[in-house]
Scaffold this motif. Sequence first.
Motif, short mmCIF file in Angstrom:
data_model
loop_
_atom_site.label_atom_id
_atom_site.label_comp_id
_atom_site.label_asym_id
_atom_site.label_seq_id
_atom_site.Cartn_x
_atom_site.Cartn_y
_atom_site.Cartn_z
N VAL A 188 0.85 -1.20 0.00
CA VAL A 188 0.00 0.00 0.00
C VAL A 188 0.88 1.25 0.00
O VAL A 188 2.07 1.19 0.36
N ASP A 189 0.31 2.36 -0.38
CA ASP A 189 1.08 3.60 -0.49
C ASP A 189 1.10 4.40 0.80
O ASP A 189 2.12 5.00 1.15
N ILE A 190 -0.02 4.41 1.51
CA ILE A 190 -0.11 5.13 2.79
C ILE A 190 -0.89 4.28 3.78
O ILE A 190 -1.93 3.72 3.44
N SER A 191 -0.39 4.17 4.99
CA SER A 191 -1.15 3.53 6.06
C SER A 191 -1.10 4.43 7.28
O SER A 191 -0.06 5.03 7.58
N ILE A 192 -2.23 4.55 7.94
CA ILE A 192 -2.33 5.38 9.14
C ILE A 192 -2.68 4.47 10.31
O ILE A 192 -3.68 3.76 10.26
N GLN A 193 -1.85 4.48 11.33
CA GLN A 193 -2.02 3.59 12.48
C GLN A 193 -2.25 4.38 13.76
O GLN A 193 -1.55 5.35 14.03
N SER A 194 -3.24 3.96 14.53
CA SER A 194 -3.43 4.51 15.87
C SER A 194 -2.56 3.68 16.81
O SER A 194 -2.99 2.64 17.32
N THR A 195 -1.36 4.13 17.01
CA THR A 195 -0.36 3.35 17.74
C THR A 195 -0.81 3.03 19.16
O THR A 195 -0.40 2.03 19.74
#
Length: 339
Positions: free
Chosen positions: A76-83
């Motif tokens: 994938v190009d962008i991933s956003i994680q709620s760490t």
Amino acid sequence: MCIWQVEKAIKELENEGRKASAVLITSPTYHGICSNLEKISILCHSHNIPLIVDEAHGAHLGFHESLPHSALSQGVDISIQSTHKVLCSFTQSSMLHMSGKIVDSERISQCLQSLQTTSPNHLLLASLDATRAQISQHPKTIFNKPLELAMEAKALIKKIPGITVLDSCTFSDAAGIDPLRITVGVWKLGISGFEADRLLYKHGVISELQGARSMMFTVNLGTTRDDVVKLAAELKNLSQEHASIRVNDIQPFIGTVSNMILSPREAFFTSKTKVSLKESIGKVCGELICPFPPGIPLLVPGEVITAEALNYLVEVKNNGGFISGVVDSTLSTIVVCSL
């Protein structure tokens, strides 16, 4: 999300002479169900379309062979994680990851600078760095214990009469399911997940998520075997106490084609008034009405209110669900646009 759904959406736009700016997918879901991001990435990139993944509940993925693959490892190009959700950083701390050449990293940086504060909370930043350091010490083994506990918990719960456990066999199109998420079905006991959660809460057992038919529990780095034993014991007590009780079940809402009279922006600035639930049918909604779970808006500002939508909201509320966005939490009245 299935690859055929993405392919269908891309083709529909192409037939209209348009092209998708990006594809946005949530994976894993709150219940831990993962999409086949590798195949979807290949499809998107064949059309030169970036793939963005809301990986809020997947910051831990890829750190054990028994866990599903992370979004980045699948192209994938962008991933956003709620760490903070599964790992150990402070609440409200998260990370944005990028890879590949389709997305312009400088453009992303400029956009972030225009949206973010110039006075960041350094406690949050420090907690992110501490979490990174914690994981990097034993990246392939740090989740050994949580995974063992999750397996033990599921084995114990499956033996309880009237209780079901969600597993990967239920979803043929899914690429996997997070084993640290334990979704427990209680509908065979004749109670909703909301009611079961209230009963368990009295005994010190707190679920991560409640629904009409189930509850979901999360095993993480802080979970102990005592927690697992207590969970199984209290679910067993719940089973014994409600084995013969039957109540009505919430039926899923079958959505209809949206009838938007105003755009959400127009509805926001339009004068509004409160009317009773019955009087609101056929009027234009003036507030964002979102039953939780699943946390997806059922009615948005500018949309015509239907009797079916209202009946579903009342059913969710009567079974212990939470309705977000409404001014009147009792659902006695609804805000509508004065047209």
